[in-house]
Motif scaffolding. Structure first.
Motif, short mmCIF file in Angstrom:
data_model
loop_
_atom_site.label_atom_id
_atom_site.label_comp_id
_atom_site.label_asym_id
_atom_site.label_seq_id
_atom_site.Cartn_x
_atom_site.Cartn_y
_atom_site.Cartn_z
N GLN A 18 34.07 34.42 26.36
CA GLN A 18 33.13 33.63 27.15
C GLN A 18 31.72 33.65 26.56
N ASP A 19 31.39 34.67 25.74
CA ASP A 19 30.05 34.73 25.15
C ASP A 19 29.99 34.07 23.77
N GLY A 20 31.04 33.32 23.39
CA GLY A 20 31.01 32.57 22.14
C GLY A 20 31.66 33.28 20.96
N ARG A 21 31.99 34.54 21.09
CA ARG A 21 32.64 35.24 19.98
C ARG A 21 34.08 34.78 19.81
N GLU A 22 34.62 35.04 18.63
CA GLU A 22 36.03 34.82 18.35
C GLU A 22 36.61 36.10 17.76
N LEU A 23 37.73 36.52 18.30
CA LEU A 23 38.38 37.74 17.83
C LEU A 23 39.78 37.45 17.34
#
Length: 561
Positions: free
Chosen positions: A382-387
Protein backbone atom coordinates in the motif's frame (compact mmCIF):
# COMPACT_ATOMS: atom_id res chain seq x y z
CA UNK A 1 21.12 -12.46 36.17
CA UNK A 2 18.39 -10.97 38.36
CA UNK A 3 20.83 -8.28 39.56
CA UNK A 4 22.87 -7.82 36.37
CA UNK A 5 22.72 -4.30 34.92
CA UNK A 6 22.68 -5.73 31.37
CA UNK A 7 19.50 -7.77 31.95
CA UNK A 8 16.07 -6.16 32.15
CA UNK A 9 13.78 -9.17 32.54
CA UNK A 10 14.17 -12.66 34.01
CA UNK A 11 11.59 -15.47 33.81
CA UNK A 12 11.84 -18.59 35.98
CA UNK A 13 9.54 -21.57 35.26
CA UNK A 14 10.26 -24.06 38.00
CA UNK A 15 9.03 -27.01 40.00
CA UNK A 16 7.74 -26.43 43.51
CA UNK A 17 10.07 -26.36 46.53
CA UNK A 18 13.22 -25.45 44.61
CA UNK A 19 13.80 -22.12 46.39
CA UNK A 20 11.90 -19.89 43.96
CA UNK A 21 10.60 -17.59 46.69
CA UNK A 22 14.02 -17.59 48.34
CA UNK A 23 15.45 -16.26 45.10
CA UNK A 24 12.98 -13.36 45.16
CA UNK A 25 13.94 -12.69 48.76
CA UNK A 26 17.60 -12.47 47.79
CA UNK A 27 16.87 -10.12 44.89
CA UNK A 28 14.79 -7.97 47.22
CA UNK A 29 17.60 -7.89 49.79
CA UNK A 30 20.15 -6.94 47.16
CA UNK A 31 18.18 -3.91 45.99
CA UNK A 32 17.42 -2.77 49.53
CA UNK A 33 21.10 -2.94 50.51
CA UNK A 34 23.07 -2.26 47.31
CA UNK A 35 20.78 -0.28 45.00
CA UNK A 36 17.98 1.28 47.07
CA UNK A 37 14.96 1.47 44.80
CA UNK A 38 11.20 1.46 44.64
CA UNK A 39 10.31 -2.26 44.77
CA UNK A 40 6.99 -4.00 44.28
CA UNK A 41 6.44 -7.68 45.08
CA UNK A 42 3.19 -9.17 43.78
CA UNK A 43 1.57 -12.26 45.25
CA UNK A 44 -1.63 -13.89 43.87
CA UNK A 45 -3.88 -12.24 46.48
CA UNK A 46 -3.69 -9.50 49.08
CA UNK A 47 -3.94 -12.18 51.78
CA UNK A 48 -0.99 -14.03 50.24
CA UNK A 49 0.99 -10.79 50.16
CA UNK A 50 0.35 -10.10 53.84
CA UNK A 51 1.19 -13.68 54.83
CA UNK A 52 4.42 -13.60 52.81
CA UNK A 53 5.36 -10.30 54.41
CA UNK A 54 4.84 -11.58 57.96
CA UNK A 55 6.15 -15.12 57.52
CA UNK A 56 9.07 -14.62 55.14
CA UNK A 57 10.12 -10.99 54.77
CA UNK A 58 9.90 -9.80 58.38
CA UNK A 59 11.95 -12.74 59.77
CA UNK A 60 14.54 -12.24 57.02
CA UNK A 61 14.91 -8.56 57.88
CA UNK A 62 15.17 -9.28 61.59
CA UNK A 63 17.84 -11.95 60.97
CA UNK A 64 19.94 -9.63 58.77
CA UNK A 65 21.63 -6.77 60.65
CA UNK A 66 22.27 -4.85 57.43
CA UNK A 67 18.65 -5.01 56.28
CA UNK A 68 17.36 -4.36 59.77
CA UNK A 69 19.42 -1.17 59.98
CA UNK A 70 18.24 -0.05 56.51
CA UNK A 71 14.63 -0.53 57.54
CA UNK A 72 14.98 1.60 60.66
CA UNK A 73 14.26 4.84 58.84
CA UNK A 74 13.34 7.94 60.79
CA UNK A 75 10.51 9.74 59.03
CA UNK A 76 8.22 12.65 59.78
CA UNK A 77 4.48 12.30 60.02
CA UNK A 78 1.95 14.86 58.89
CA UNK A 79 2.23 16.84 62.16
CA UNK A 80 5.98 17.31 61.81
CA UNK A 81 6.88 14.92 64.62
CA UNK A 82 9.46 12.23 63.94
CA UNK A 83 8.87 8.57 64.55
CA UNK A 84 11.14 5.58 64.12
CA UNK A 85 9.62 3.77 61.18
CA UNK A 86 6.74 4.07 58.74
CA UNK A 87 6.77 0.38 57.78
CA UNK A 88 3.58 -1.66 57.77
CA UNK A 89 2.74 -5.19 56.68
CA UNK A 90 2.24 -4.16 53.06
CA UNK A 91 4.52 -1.11 52.84
CA UNK A 92 8.07 -1.12 54.14
CA UNK A 93 10.19 2.01 53.86
CA UNK A 94 13.96 1.89 53.93
CA UNK A 95 16.80 4.28 53.22
CA UNK A 96 16.42 5.39 49.60
CA UNK A 97 13.30 3.45 48.72
CA UNK A 98 10.40 1.26 49.74
CA UNK A 99 8.98 -2.24 49.32
CA UNK A 100 5.29 -2.50 48.42
CA UNK A 101 3.56 -5.86 48.92
CA UNK A 102 0.58 -6.17 46.56
CA UNK A 103 -1.99 -8.78 45.60
CA UNK A 104 -2.70 -9.34 41.91
CA UNK A 105 -6.40 -8.95 42.74
CA UNK A 106 -5.89 -5.34 43.88
CA UNK A 107 -5.95 -3.00 40.84
CA UNK A 108 -5.41 0.08 43.00
CA UNK A 109 -2.25 -1.41 44.47
CA UNK A 110 -0.92 -2.30 41.03
CA UNK A 111 -1.47 1.11 39.48
CA UNK A 112 -0.78 3.57 42.26
CA UNK A 113 2.99 4.16 42.15
CA UNK A 114 6.08 4.12 39.91
CA UNK A 115 8.25 1.03 40.35
CA UNK A 116 11.84 0.31 39.36
CA UNK A 117 12.08 -3.32 40.57
CA UNK A 118 9.09 -5.62 39.94
CA UNK A 119 9.08 -9.07 41.56
CA UNK A 120 6.14 -11.33 40.62
CA UNK A 121 5.63 -14.63 42.45
CA UNK A 122 3.40 -17.52 41.30
CA UNK A 123 1.94 -15.67 38.31
CA UNK A 124 -0.06 -18.72 37.17
CA UNK A 125 -2.34 -18.05 40.14
CA UNK A 126 -3.04 -14.45 39.11
CA UNK A 127 -6.53 -13.63 37.93
CA UNK A 128 -7.68 -10.79 35.74
CA UNK A 129 -9.02 -7.61 37.30
CA UNK A 130 -11.65 -5.12 36.15
CA UNK A 131 -8.79 -3.03 34.81
CA UNK A 132 -7.17 -5.89 32.87
CA UNK A 133 -4.20 -8.25 33.08
CA UNK A 134 -2.42 -7.63 36.42
CA UNK A 135 0.99 -8.35 34.90
CA UNK A 136 0.51 -5.71 32.23
CA UNK A 137 -0.72 -3.22 34.81
CA UNK A 138 2.33 -3.85 36.98
CA UNK A 139 4.85 -3.72 34.12
CA UNK A 140 3.33 -0.42 33.04
CA UNK A 141 4.46 1.05 36.38
CA UNK A 142 8.12 0.40 35.43
CA UNK A 143 8.04 2.31 32.12
CA UNK A 144 9.73 5.44 33.46
CA UNK A 145 12.88 3.59 34.54
CA UNK A 146 15.58 2.88 31.96
CA UNK A 147 17.28 0.62 34.50
CA UNK A 148 14.17 -1.28 35.52
CA UNK A 149 14.26 -4.91 36.64
CA UNK A 150 11.41 -7.37 36.12
CA UNK A 151 11.41 -10.91 37.56
CA UNK A 152 8.59 -13.39 36.88
CA UNK A 153 8.60 -16.62 38.91
CA UNK A 154 6.06 -19.42 39.01
CA UNK A 155 5.35 -23.11 39.00
CA UNK A 156 3.49 -23.69 35.70
CA UNK A 157 -0.10 -24.90 35.33
CA UNK A 158 -1.18 -24.97 31.69
CA UNK A 159 0.25 -23.54 28.48
CA UNK A 160 -2.54 -20.99 28.22
CA UNK A 161 -5.55 -20.13 30.33
CA UNK A 162 -8.46 -17.76 30.23
CA UNK A 163 -8.52 -14.97 32.77
CA UNK A 164 -4.84 -14.67 33.53
CA UNK A 165 -1.20 -15.00 32.45
CA UNK A 166 0.96 -18.15 32.51
CA UNK A 167 4.66 -18.54 33.20
CA UNK A 168 4.88 -20.85 30.16
CA UNK A 169 3.86 -18.04 27.81
CA UNK A 170 6.48 -15.76 29.35
CA UNK A 171 9.13 -18.49 29.29
CA UNK A 172 8.54 -19.16 25.58
CA UNK A 173 9.39 -15.50 24.87
CA UNK A 174 12.71 -15.89 26.69
CA UNK A 175 16.02 -17.51 25.72
CA UNK A 176 14.72 -20.74 27.36
CA UNK A 177 17.70 -21.95 29.37
CA UNK A 178 17.88 -25.58 30.46
CA UNK A 179 20.29 -27.08 32.98
CA UNK A 180 22.87 -29.26 31.21
CA UNK A 181 25.23 -31.48 33.19
CA UNK A 182 28.34 -33.31 31.97
CA UNK A 183 28.28 -37.10 31.71
CA UNK A 184 31.18 -38.55 33.75
CA UNK A 185 31.50 -41.41 31.24
CA UNK A 186 31.49 -39.82 27.78
CA UNK A 187 32.06 -36.17 28.72
CA UNK A 188 29.07 -34.91 26.74
CA UNK A 189 26.49 -32.51 28.08
CA UNK A 190 22.83 -33.39 28.45
CA UNK A 191 19.78 -31.77 30.02
CA UNK A 192 18.31 -33.07 33.27
CA UNK A 193 15.01 -34.30 31.80
CA UNK A 194 12.43 -36.89 32.83
CA UNK A 195 12.95 -38.75 29.56
CA UNK A 196 16.43 -39.75 30.79
CA UNK A 197 15.00 -41.52 33.86
CA UNK A 198 14.56 -45.31 33.54
CA UNK A 199 13.42 -48.21 35.71
CA UNK A 200 12.25 -51.83 35.50
CA UNK A 201 9.64 -54.03 37.14
CA UNK A 202 10.31 -57.22 39.07
CA UNK A 203 8.82 -60.65 38.29
CA UNK A 204 5.59 -59.70 40.06
CA UNK A 205 5.25 -56.60 37.92
CA UNK A 206 6.05 -54.22 40.76
CA UNK A 207 8.56 -51.40 40.57
CA UNK A 208 12.11 -52.59 41.18
CA UNK A 209 13.51 -49.77 43.31
CA UNK A 210 17.13 -50.78 42.69
CA UNK A 211 16.66 -50.40 38.93
CA UNK A 212 15.78 -46.70 39.12
CA UNK A 213 18.44 -44.61 37.41
CA UNK A 214 19.14 -41.65 35.16
CA UNK A 215 21.07 -42.38 31.98
CA UNK A 216 23.13 -40.20 29.69
CA UNK A 217 21.21 -40.00 26.38
CA UNK A 218 24.51 -40.04 24.45
CA UNK A 219 26.24 -43.15 25.84
CA UNK A 220 23.31 -44.72 27.78
CA UNK A 221 25.48 -45.07 30.89
CA UNK A 222 24.09 -44.65 34.41
CA UNK A 223 24.86 -41.20 35.79
CA UNK A 224 22.54 -41.16 38.81
CA UNK A 225 21.09 -43.78 41.11
CA UNK A 226 17.78 -43.88 42.91
CA UNK A 227 18.78 -41.41 45.63
CA UNK A 228 19.78 -37.76 45.66
CA UNK A 229 21.96 -36.49 42.80
CA UNK A 230 25.75 -36.59 43.11
CA UNK A 231 26.90 -33.06 44.05
CA UNK A 232 29.68 -33.33 41.49
CA UNK A 233 27.11 -34.01 38.76
CA UNK A 234 25.16 -30.88 39.70
CA UNK A 235 28.36 -28.83 39.95
CA UNK A 236 29.21 -29.75 36.35
CA UNK A 237 25.98 -28.14 35.14
CA UNK A 238 25.64 -25.02 33.02
CA UNK A 239 22.61 -23.10 31.80
CA UNK A 240 22.36 -23.37 28.00
CA UNK A 241 19.80 -21.23 26.09
CA UNK A 242 17.67 -22.88 23.40
CA UNK A 243 16.53 -19.56 21.99
CA UNK A 244 19.72 -17.49 22.37
CA UNK A 245 18.55 -14.51 20.31
CA UNK A 246 15.83 -13.57 22.82
CA UNK A 247 16.53 -10.58 25.08
CA UNK A 248 14.66 -11.96 28.09
CA UNK A 249 16.58 -14.45 30.23
CA UNK A 250 14.55 -17.56 31.06
CA UNK A 251 15.26 -20.58 33.26
CA UNK A 252 13.47 -23.94 33.46
CA UNK A 253 14.20 -25.74 36.72
CA UNK A 254 12.96 -29.26 37.47
CA UNK A 255 13.01 -31.27 40.70
CA UNK A 256 15.59 -33.50 39.04
CA UNK A 257 18.06 -30.67 39.63
CA UNK A 258 17.23 -30.37 43.32
CA UNK A 259 19.96 -31.61 45.69
CA UNK A 260 17.26 -32.59 48.21
CA UNK A 261 15.01 -34.81 46.07
CA UNK A 262 15.54 -38.57 45.78
CA UNK A 263 14.88 -40.10 42.37
CA UNK A 264 13.01 -43.04 43.88
CA UNK A 265 10.39 -40.69 45.34
CA UNK A 266 9.73 -39.11 41.95
CA UNK A 267 9.46 -42.46 40.16
CA UNK A 268 7.18 -43.94 42.82
CA UNK A 269 4.86 -40.92 42.60
CA UNK A 270 4.80 -41.16 38.80
CA UNK A 271 4.16 -44.91 38.73
CA UNK A 272 1.42 -44.63 41.37
CA UNK A 273 -0.42 -41.89 39.47
CA UNK A 274 -0.22 -43.89 36.25
CA UNK A 275 -1.35 -47.10 37.94
CA UNK A 276 -4.41 -45.34 39.36
CA UNK A 277 -5.00 -43.50 36.07
CA UNK A 278 -5.16 -40.37 38.16
CA UNK A 279 -5.25 -37.48 35.70
CA UNK A 280 -5.14 -34.90 38.49
CA UNK A 281 -2.17 -36.66 40.03
CA UNK A 282 -0.37 -36.74 36.69
CA UNK A 283 -0.99 -33.05 36.17
CA UNK A 284 0.32 -32.27 39.64
CA UNK A 285 3.45 -34.32 38.92
CA UNK A 286 4.06 -32.57 35.59
CA UNK A 287 3.53 -29.14 37.17
CA UNK A 288 5.00 -29.52 40.65
CA UNK A 289 7.85 -31.98 40.07
CA UNK A 290 8.91 -31.44 36.47
CA UNK A 291 8.09 -27.75 36.33
CA UNK A 292 6.33 -28.17 32.99
CA UNK A 293 2.87 -27.01 31.85
CA UNK A 294 0.08 -29.54 31.55
CA UNK A 295 -0.99 -30.01 27.95
CA UNK A 296 -4.60 -30.96 27.44
CA UNK A 297 -5.09 -33.52 24.70
CA UNK A 298 -8.49 -32.22 23.73
CA UNK A 299 -8.24 -30.52 20.36
CA UNK A 300 -9.86 -27.21 19.58
CA UNK A 301 -12.06 -28.57 16.82
CA UNK A 302 -13.37 -25.09 16.10
CA UNK A 303 -9.96 -23.46 15.64
CA UNK A 304 -10.30 -23.54 11.85
CA UNK A 305 -13.64 -21.74 12.13
CA UNK A 306 -12.22 -19.09 14.47
CA UNK A 307 -9.36 -18.40 12.06
CA UNK A 308 -11.73 -18.22 9.12
CA UNK A 309 -14.04 -15.80 10.92
CA UNK A 310 -11.26 -13.43 11.90
CA UNK A 311 -10.12 -12.81 8.30
CA UNK A 312 -9.77 -9.12 7.53
CA UNK A 313 -9.81 -6.74 4.59
CA UNK A 314 -6.34 -5.72 3.46
CA UNK A 315 -5.86 -2.19 2.02
CA UNK A 316 -7.19 -1.74 -1.52
CA UNK A 317 -3.89 -0.10 -2.55
CA UNK A 318 -1.91 -3.29 -1.85
CA UNK A 319 -0.62 -5.49 0.92
CA UNK A 320 -0.28 -3.92 4.40
CA UNK A 321 2.69 -1.56 4.66
CA UNK A 322 3.95 -3.34 7.81
CA UNK A 323 5.19 -6.24 5.65
CA UNK A 324 8.96 -6.15 5.26
CA UNK A 325 9.68 -9.53 3.68
CA UNK A 326 7.97 -12.45 1.93
CA UNK A 327 8.59 -16.20 2.18
CA UNK A 328 6.97 -19.21 0.57
CA UNK A 329 6.45 -22.85 1.52
CA UNK A 330 5.73 -25.45 -1.19
CA UNK A 331 4.22 -28.92 -0.71
CA UNK A 332 4.75 -31.44 -3.51
CA UNK A 333 2.14 -34.07 -4.41
CA UNK A 334 1.97 -36.42 -7.38
CA UNK A 335 -0.73 -34.41 -9.15
CA UNK A 336 -0.20 -30.87 -7.85
CA UNK A 337 1.94 -28.32 -6.12
CA UNK A 338 0.57 -26.25 -3.24
CA UNK A 339 2.27 -23.02 -2.19
CA UNK A 340 1.58 -20.47 0.54
CA UNK A 341 3.15 -17.01 0.64
CA UNK A 342 3.47 -15.16 3.94
CA UNK A 343 4.50 -11.58 4.63
CA UNK A 344 6.57 -10.84 7.72
CA UNK A 345 6.89 -7.73 9.85
CA UNK A 346 8.49 -6.66 13.11
CA UNK A 347 8.42 -9.17 15.98
CA UNK A 348 7.31 -11.91 13.57
CA UNK A 349 3.85 -10.53 13.03
CA UNK A 350 2.79 -12.18 9.77
CA UNK A 351 0.24 -11.78 6.99
CA UNK A 352 -1.08 -14.53 4.77
CA UNK A 353 -0.64 -13.27 1.20
CA UNK A 354 -1.95 -16.11 -0.95
CA UNK A 355 -2.35 -19.87 -1.14
CA UNK A 356 -2.07 -21.36 -4.62
CA UNK A 357 -2.70 -24.86 -5.97
CA UNK A 358 -1.09 -25.80 -9.31
CA UNK A 359 -2.61 -28.97 -10.73
CA UNK A 360 -0.68 -31.21 -13.09
CA UNK A 361 1.79 -34.06 -13.26
CA UNK A 362 4.66 -32.91 -11.04
CA UNK A 363 7.13 -34.98 -13.07
CA UNK A 364 6.45 -32.69 -16.00
CA UNK A 365 7.76 -29.14 -16.46
CA UNK A 366 4.43 -27.37 -16.97
CA UNK A 367 3.30 -27.38 -13.33
CA UNK A 368 6.75 -26.21 -12.17
CA UNK A 369 6.58 -23.34 -14.66
CA UNK A 370 3.38 -22.21 -12.95
CA UNK A 371 5.23 -22.16 -9.65
CA UNK A 372 7.97 -20.06 -11.27
CA UNK A 373 5.42 -17.39 -12.13
CA UNK A 374 4.48 -17.10 -8.46
CA UNK A 375 8.08 -17.01 -7.23
CA UNK A 376 9.08 -14.14 -9.52
CA UNK A 377 5.88 -12.13 -9.01
CA UNK A 378 6.14 -8.55 -7.78
CA UNK A 379 3.77 -8.08 -4.84
CA UNK A 380 2.53 -4.50 -4.41
CA UNK A 381 2.26 -2.88 -0.99
CA UNK A 382 0.00 0.00 0.00
CA UNK A 383 2.98 2.36 0.46
CA UNK A 384 4.16 1.86 -3.15
CA UNK A 385 6.87 -0.73 -2.53
CA UNK A 386 7.15 -3.95 -4.51
CA UNK A 387 8.45 -7.14 -2.96
CA UNK A 388 9.46 -10.48 -4.35
CA UNK A 389 9.63 -13.65 -2.31
CA UNK A 390 12.89 -13.58 -0.35
CA UNK A 391 13.16 -17.31 0.41
CA UNK A 392 11.27 -20.46 -0.61
CA UNK A 393 11.41 -24.00 0.77
CA UNK A 394 10.18 -26.84 -1.46
CA UNK A 395 9.37 -30.17 0.15
CA UNK A 396 11.51 -33.00 -1.25
CA UNK A 397 10.34 -35.59 1.25
CA UNK A 398 8.31 -37.62 -1.27
CA UNK A 399 10.85 -40.21 -2.42
CA UNK A 400 9.46 -40.40 -5.94
CA UNK A 401 9.85 -36.63 -6.45
CA UNK A 402 13.14 -35.99 -4.66
CA UNK A 403 15.34 -35.80 -7.75
CA UNK A 404 12.84 -33.53 -9.50
CA UNK A 405 12.82 -31.13 -6.53
CA UNK A 406 16.62 -31.13 -6.30
CA UNK A 407 16.95 -30.23 -9.97
CA UNK A 408 14.35 -27.49 -9.69
CA UNK A 409 15.84 -25.80 -6.61
CA UNK A 410 19.48 -26.18 -7.68
CA UNK A 411 18.86 -23.98 -10.70
CA UNK A 412 17.19 -21.34 -8.51
CA UNK A 413 19.37 -21.19 -5.42
CA UNK A 414 20.56 -17.68 -6.30
CA UNK A 415 16.94 -16.64 -5.75
CA UNK A 416 16.96 -18.49 -2.41
CA UNK A 417 14.78 -21.38 -3.55
CA UNK A 418 15.90 -24.43 -1.58
CA UNK A 419 14.96 -28.08 -1.12
CA UNK A 420 13.70 -29.09 2.30
CA UNK A 421 12.80 -32.25 4.14
CA UNK A 422 10.77 -32.59 7.30
CA UNK A 423 12.06 -34.39 10.38
CA UNK A 424 9.60 -35.50 13.05
CA UNK A 425 12.30 -36.01 15.70
CA UNK A 426 11.10 -34.33 18.90
CA UNK A 427 13.29 -31.50 20.10
CA UNK A 428 14.95 -30.96 16.72
CA UNK A 429 15.59 -27.33 15.85
CA UNK A 430 13.22 -25.72 13.36
CA UNK A 431 16.07 -25.17 10.92
CA UNK A 432 19.76 -25.96 10.85
CA UNK A 433 22.74 -25.73 8.47
CA UNK A 434 22.02 -27.22 5.03
CA UNK A 435 23.70 -30.26 3.51
CA UNK A 436 24.64 -31.01 -0.09
CA UNK A 437 24.89 -34.78 0.17
CA UNK A 438 23.10 -35.50 -3.09
CA UNK A 439 24.27 -35.97 -6.66
CA UNK A 440 22.91 -32.57 -7.70
CA UNK A 441 24.80 -30.79 -4.89
CA UNK A 442 21.56 -28.97 -4.12
CA UNK A 443 21.23 -27.34 -0.71
CA UNK A 444 18.88 -29.36 1.49
CA UNK A 445 17.46 -27.92 4.71
CA UNK A 446 16.07 -30.35 7.28
CA UNK A 447 13.06 -28.79 9.00
CA UNK A 448 12.11 -29.81 12.53
CA UNK A 449 8.37 -30.14 11.92
CA UNK A 450 7.58 -30.64 15.62
CA UNK A 451 9.22 -27.30 16.46
CA UNK A 452 7.62 -25.70 13.40
CA UNK A 453 4.11 -26.85 14.24
CA UNK A 454 4.44 -25.84 17.88
CA UNK A 455 5.66 -22.39 16.88
CA UNK A 456 2.94 -21.99 14.26
CA UNK A 457 0.09 -23.06 16.57
CA UNK A 458 1.36 -20.79 19.34
CA UNK A 459 1.19 -17.91 16.89
CA UNK A 460 -2.25 -18.90 15.58
CA UNK A 461 -3.55 -18.69 19.15
CA UNK A 462 -2.36 -15.11 19.60
CA UNK A 463 -5.52 -12.98 19.63
CA UNK A 464 -4.15 -9.43 19.69
CA UNK A 465 -2.67 -7.57 16.73
CA UNK A 466 1.07 -7.17 17.18
CA UNK A 467 4.00 -9.52 17.88
CA UNK A 468 3.48 -13.07 16.51
CA UNK A 469 -0.11 -12.40 15.37
CA UNK A 470 -1.08 -14.12 12.10
CA UNK A 471 -3.35 -12.13 9.74
CA UNK A 472 -5.39 -13.60 6.89
CA UNK A 473 -7.14 -11.70 4.09
CA UNK A 474 -10.84 -11.74 3.32
CA UNK A 475 -10.34 -11.62 -0.47
CA UNK A 476 -11.81 -14.68 -2.19
CA UNK A 477 -9.01 -14.99 -4.72
CA UNK A 478 -6.38 -15.21 -1.97
CA UNK A 479 -6.98 -18.93 -1.58
CA UNK A 480 -7.64 -18.77 2.17
CA UNK A 481 -10.91 -20.69 2.09
CA UNK A 482 -12.63 -22.79 4.74
CA UNK A 483 -10.90 -25.84 3.26
CA UNK A 484 -7.54 -24.09 3.71
CA UNK A 485 -8.17 -23.47 7.43
CA UNK A 486 -9.34 -27.05 7.95
CA UNK A 487 -6.06 -28.26 6.44
CA UNK A 488 -4.08 -25.73 8.47
CA UNK A 489 -5.53 -27.11 11.72
CA UNK A 490 -5.62 -30.75 10.59
CA UNK A 491 -3.26 -31.93 13.36
CA UNK A 492 -3.17 -31.63 17.13
CA UNK A 493 -0.33 -32.25 19.55
CA UNK A 494 -1.19 -35.19 21.78
CA UNK A 495 0.42 -36.34 25.02
CA UNK A 496 -0.31 -39.88 26.18
CA UNK A 497 0.78 -41.64 29.34
CA UNK A 498 1.51 -45.29 28.67
CA UNK A 499 3.42 -47.77 30.83
CA UNK A 500 4.95 -45.06 32.95
CA UNK A 501 6.23 -43.06 30.01
CA UNK A 502 5.15 -39.89 28.25
CA UNK A 503 4.43 -40.41 24.58
CA UNK A 504 4.04 -37.25 22.57
CA UNK A 505 3.30 -36.63 18.94
CA UNK A 506 1.09 -34.98 16.36
CA UNK A 507 -2.23 -36.64 15.61
CA UNK A 508 -4.22 -36.06 12.44
CA UNK A 509 -7.77 -34.85 12.85
CA UNK A 510 -8.30 -34.64 9.10
CA UNK A 511 -6.55 -36.39 6.22
CA UNK A 512 -5.66 -33.29 4.20
CA UNK A 513 -2.89 -31.23 5.81
CA UNK A 514 -1.05 -29.63 2.87
CA UNK A 515 -1.81 -26.10 4.10
CA UNK A 516 -0.17 -26.92 7.44
CA UNK A 517 2.97 -28.24 5.72
CA UNK A 518 3.20 -25.13 3.53
CA UNK A 519 2.85 -22.84 6.54
CA UNK A 520 5.60 -24.69 8.45
CA UNK A 521 7.98 -24.45 5.48
CA UNK A 522 7.25 -20.74 5.02
CA UNK A 523 7.90 -20.23 8.75
CA UNK A 524 11.21 -22.11 8.47
CA UNK A 525 12.14 -20.00 5.43
CA UNK A 526 12.05 -16.76 7.43
CA UNK A 527 14.37 -18.39 9.97
CA UNK A 528 16.89 -19.07 7.17
CA UNK A 529 16.94 -15.43 6.10
CA UNK A 530 16.45 -14.17 9.67
CA UNK A 531 16.28 -10.49 8.72
CA UNK A 532 16.98 -7.67 11.13
CA UNK A 533 13.40 -6.38 11.18
CA UNK A 534 14.20 -3.38 13.36
CA UNK A 535 16.91 -2.35 10.91
CA UNK A 536 14.53 -2.71 7.98
CA UNK A 537 11.95 -0.56 9.76
CA UNK A 538 14.54 2.10 10.54
CA UNK A 539 16.02 2.20 7.06
CA UNK A 540 12.66 2.68 5.42
CA UNK A 541 11.00 1.36 2.31
CA UNK A 542 14.06 0.96 0.11
CA UNK A 543 15.64 -1.54 2.49
CA UNK A 544 12.71 -3.89 2.07
CA UNK A 545 12.76 -4.08 -1.73
CA UNK A 546 14.25 -7.54 -1.87
CA UNK A 547 14.45 -7.52 -5.66
CA UNK A 548 17.07 -4.77 -5.76
CA UNK A 549 18.77 -5.06 -2.36
CA UNK A 550 19.19 -8.65 -1.21
CA UNK A 551 19.02 -9.23 2.51
CA UNK A 552 22.08 -10.68 4.19
CA UNK A 553 21.69 -14.36 5.02
CA UNK A 554 23.21 -16.59 7.63
CA UNK A 555 26.71 -17.94 7.11
CA UNK A 556 27.17 -21.67 7.31
CA UNK A 557 30.30 -23.78 7.55
CA UNK A 558 30.13 -24.63 3.88
CA UNK A 559 29.69 -21.13 2.64
CA UNK A 560 27.13 -18.40 2.38
CA UNK A 561 23.63 -19.05 1.15
Amino acid sequence: MATSHSVEKVVIMAASQVAKSELLMNVMGYYIDQEPSSIMMIQPTVENAEAFSKERIDPTIQASPVLKEKMSVTVSDEKGRSRKSSSTIRMKHFTGGYLAMVGSNSPSGLASRPIRVLLCDEIDRYGSTQEGDPLKLAVQRTQNFTNRKIVFVSTPTTEQREGGPTIYEEFMKSDQRGYFVTCPHCGKQFEMEWGNVHWSNDEQGDLDENSIRMECPHCNQKVRGNGKPDPYLLESGVWIPKNPEARTIGYHLTSLCSPWVELRDLVEEWVDANHKKDKKGLQEFINLKLGEPWHEDEADLNLWEKLSQRREFYPEAGLPKEILMLTCGVDVQQNRLEATVFGWGADFESWGVCHRVFFGDTKQNEVWSQLDVLLIENFHLQDGRELRIACTLVDSGDGSMTDTVYQYTKAREKSRVFSSKGSSVAGKDLIGPPSQNNRYRAFLFVVGVDAGKRLLFNRLKVNDFGPAYVHYPMARDSGFTEEYFKQLTAEVFERKFEKGRVKEGWKKLRERNEALDCAVYATAAIEIVRPAFNQLCAQGANAAVVQSKPVKTRKYSKGVI
